[in-house]
Motif scaffolding. Structure first.
Motif: not given
Length: 89
Positions: A9-12, A62-63, A70-73, A77-78
Motif C-alpha cells: 500500500q503506497v500513500s502520500l 522491502e527493497l 514508492a517515492n520515499p521523499v 508504504w506498507q
C-alpha cells in the motif's frame, strides 16, 4: 521454491498535498455525496515472488517497495503478506 503473495500500500505522506484527492472530494460533493472532509488517493500493488523463505521474501519486497514502488521523499508504504505456498510444503 515457495511462492509468496504480498500487497504494498503506497500513500502520500500527510504533509504532501494531494490534488487528485481534493479533485475527487470536490466531484463527490457535486454528485451530492456530502460529509467528506478528507479524501486521499494512494495505490495498491500486488506482487507474487518466489523466495527461499519468508525472511528472504520480506527483504526482497522491502527493497522493491522502498526503491521502486514508492517515492520515499513524498510517499509512505506498507507491506502486507496475503499468503504463501510454503505453509503446506
Amino acid at each position: 521454491m515457495p511462492l509468496y503473495r504480498a500487497r504494498v500500500q503506497v500513500s502520500l505522506r500527510p504533509s504532501v498535498l494531494d490534488p487528485a484527492g481534493e479533485a475527487t472530494r470536490a466531484a463527490a460533493a457535486r454528485l451530492g455525496v456530502d460529509g467528506i472532509s478528507r479524501l486521499r488517493i494512494g495505490k495498491a500493488i500486488e506482487v507474487e515472488l518466489e523466495a527461499e523463505d519468508s525472511e528472504r521474501a520480506r527483504a526482497q519486497l522491502e527493497l522493491l517497495s522502498d526503491r521502486l514502488l514508492a517515492n520515499p521523499v513524498i510517499e509512505n508504504w506498507q507491506l502486507d503478506f496475503i499468503s504463501d505456498t510454503s505453509a503446506g510444503a
